[in-house]
Design a protein around this motif. Sequence first.
Motif, PDB file in Angstrom:
ATOM      1  N   ARG A  18     -11.265   1.596  -6.863  1.00  0.00           N
ATOM      2  CA  ARG A  18     -10.345   1.388  -5.777  1.00  0.00           C
ATOM      3  C   ARG A  18     -10.908   1.606  -4.479  1.00  0.00           C
ATOM      4  NH1 ARG A  18      -7.332   5.123  -2.981  1.00  0.00           N
ATOM      5  NH2 ARG A  18      -5.301   4.272  -2.208  1.00  0.00           N
ATOM      6  N   SER A  19     -11.804   2.301  -4.301  1.00  0.00           N
ATOM      7  CA  SER A  19     -12.637   2.549  -2.705  1.00  0.00           C
ATOM      8  C   SER A  19     -13.075   1.241  -2.540  1.00  0.00           C
ATOM      9  CB  SER A  19     -13.315   3.769  -2.806  1.00  0.00           C
ATOM     10  OG  SER A  19     -12.772   5.012  -3.149  1.00  0.00           O
ATOM     11  N   GLU A  20     -13.843   0.881  -3.589  1.00  0.00           N
ATOM     12  CA  GLU A  20     -14.645  -0.371  -3.440  1.00  0.00           C
ATOM     13  C   GLU A  20     -13.804  -1.626  -3.074  1.00  0.00           C
ATOM     14  OE1 GLU A  20     -17.912  -0.963  -3.034  1.00  0.00           O
ATOM     15  OE2 GLU A  20     -18.212   1.386  -3.229  1.00  0.00           O
ATOM     16  N   ALA A  21     -12.682  -1.441  -3.702  1.00  0.00           N
ATOM     17  CA  ALA A  21     -11.768  -2.651  -3.263  1.00  0.00           C
ATOM     18  C   ALA A  21     -11.303  -2.579  -1.988  1.00  0.00           C
ATOM     19  CB  ALA A  21     -10.524  -2.703  -4.564  1.00  0.00           C
ATOM     20  N   ILE A  22     -10.923  -1.409  -1.412  1.00  0.00           N
ATOM     21  CA  ILE A  22     -10.269  -1.224  -0.266  1.00  0.00           C
ATOM     22  C   ILE A  22     -11.285  -1.755   0.914  1.00  0.00           C
ATOM     23  CG2 ILE A  22      -9.480   0.287   1.587  1.00  0.00           C
ATOM     24  CD1 ILE A  22      -8.236   1.933  -0.559  1.00  0.00           C
ATOM     25  N   ILE A  23     -12.450  -1.243   0.581  1.00  0.00           N
ATOM     26  CA  ILE A  23     -13.779  -1.681   1.498  1.00  0.00           C
ATOM     27  C   ILE A  23     -13.966  -3.478   1.280  1.00  0.00           C
ATOM     28  CG2 ILE A  23     -16.334  -1.783   1.872  1.00  0.00           C
ATOM     29  CD1 ILE A  23     -16.099   1.333   0.788  1.00  0.00           C
ATOM     30  N   ALA A  24     -13.727  -3.971   0.246  1.00  0.00           N
ATOM     31  CA  ALA A  24     -13.970  -5.445   0.160  1.00  0.00           C
ATOM     32  C   ALA A  24     -12.660  -6.014   0.692  1.00  0.00           C
ATOM     33  CB  ALA A  24     -14.187  -5.800  -1.332  1.00  0.00           C
ATOM     34  N   GLY A  25     -11.705  -5.250   1.066  1.00  0.00           N
ATOM     35  CA  GLY A  25     -10.151  -6.183   1.357  1.00  0.00           C
ATOM     36  C   GLY A  25      -9.561  -6.484   0.309  1.00  0.00           C
ATOM     37  N   LEU A  26      -9.673  -6.088  -0.890  1.00  0.00           N
ATOM     38  CA  LEU A  26      -9.083  -6.456  -2.095  1.00  0.00           C
ATOM     39  C   LEU A  26      -8.081  -5.567  -2.066  1.00  0.00           C
ATOM     40  CD1 LEU A  26     -12.013  -7.316  -4.430  1.00  0.00           C
ATOM     41  CD2 LEU A  26     -10.539  -8.974  -3.086  1.00  0.00           C
ATOM     42  N   ASP A  27      -6.932  -5.667  -1.632  1.00  0.00           N
ATOM     43  CA  ASP A  27      -5.629  -4.823  -1.653  1.00  0.00           C
ATOM     44  C   ASP A  27      -4.921  -4.960  -3.012  1.00  0.00           C
ATOM     45  OD1 ASP A  27      -6.309  -4.013   0.953  1.00  0.00           O
ATOM     46  OD2 ASP A  27      -4.864  -5.361   1.649  1.00  0.00           O
ATOM     47  N   ASN A  28      -4.768  -6.004  -3.627  1.00  0.00           N
ATOM     48  CA  ASN A  28      -4.422  -6.232  -4.675  1.00  0.00           C
ATOM     49  C   ASN A  28      -4.902  -5.186  -5.923  1.00  0.00           C
ATOM     50  OD1 ASN A  28      -2.020  -7.543  -3.923  1.00  0.00           O
ATOM     51  ND2 ASN A  28      -2.697  -9.584  -4.586  1.00  0.00           N
ATOM     52  N   LEU A  29      -6.167  -5.419  -5.979  1.00  0.00           N
ATOM     53  CA  LEU A  29      -7.089  -4.927  -7.030  1.00  0.00           C
ATOM     54  C   LEU A  29      -7.056  -3.377  -6.836  1.00  0.00           C
ATOM     55  CD1 LEU A  29      -9.035  -5.026  -9.141  1.00  0.00           C
ATOM     56  CD2 LEU A  29     -10.882  -5.149  -7.471  1.00  0.00           C
TER      57      LEU A  29
END
Length: 347
Positions: free
Chosen positions: A144-155
């Motif tokens: 989840r943290s990596e997804a937020i950093i990458a801007g992948l909010d849905n993920l």
Amino acid sequence: MKKYKEKFRYLDARLKISFVVVCILSFLLVLCLDREWIFPEGFWKIAMIFLPLLLVGFTYLWIWKPYRRLTNQVQRFSDGYISLADLTDVEVAISPEFERMARHMNKIITATRTLDMSKRQAQYRALQNQINPHFLYNTLEGIRSEAIIAGLDNLADMTEALAIFFRYTISKVENLVTVEEELENCATYFKIQQYRFGSRIHLEIEQDEEDWDDILHCMIPKLTLQPILENSIIHGIELKLDEGKVTISISRTKSRLLIKVSDDGVGMNRETLDKLNAKLGSKEEEVKNYTQPEKGGVALVNVNNRIHLLFGEEYGMHVYSLENVGTSVELSIPVIYNENELKKKEL
């Protein structure tokens, strides 16, 4: 002959017959003594000697000996050497009422032991399936943290929902949870499914405004609603070409909680519906032998079995369905606000 033999299995019947025989013999004896000319005097001397011996022998063999044997069986049961089932399977019983009581007690004890075993198995499986849940949660939180950093909010949102769902399913080992907790878990599960189906599926919770706060605090078996919701989506709505909706409605009477999970999916034909309801209506020992039930049968039968084990056969599930119209699963369970009430019901 077989009917009378079965009747005389009971000591109360033997005592009644013995009393009648003694009364008849006493009456005949008095009658004949009043008319001594019927039999000679020597006959009465012999009769007065052998008749009591005959009655004593009859009473000993037909009543006292079986009574002592039954008393020994009860003592062995009290000492824990035999089960209550062995006590009901005796050659001579006290009375039909006593036998029915013993069989009823045996059913209660068996049901209680089955429930205890199921609880222990569930707790063991929960512990076994945890497989260090903190590792799982930490891993999901890392994703989840990596997804937020990458801007992948849905993920990120999907990962968070998955972590919440696993935390509820794996970590909580309680038998009963509140309706509110179960509905929150359904919402989490539905959110995960929406990432797959998008706007094709919809969930609606029908609220009884008058009793809703009270209903939310009622307790139900954990994972009662989510498996039914899953069946509605996978076996009902997914097979439709257009959008579909699942509706969960909960109401209560003075003593029962009434839950209905409905979908407007493809439904099922009459034969499939009858087979499923037959399985839900069967006893637990019969149901467990089904290895490949029809659509979603495993989850529904599992939920129904747990309701029977916790609350009794008078509660449970029934399914209504029309092909190409939809399916409704209706549940009835007692109104309970804490586990102490369930323990009182078991007693």
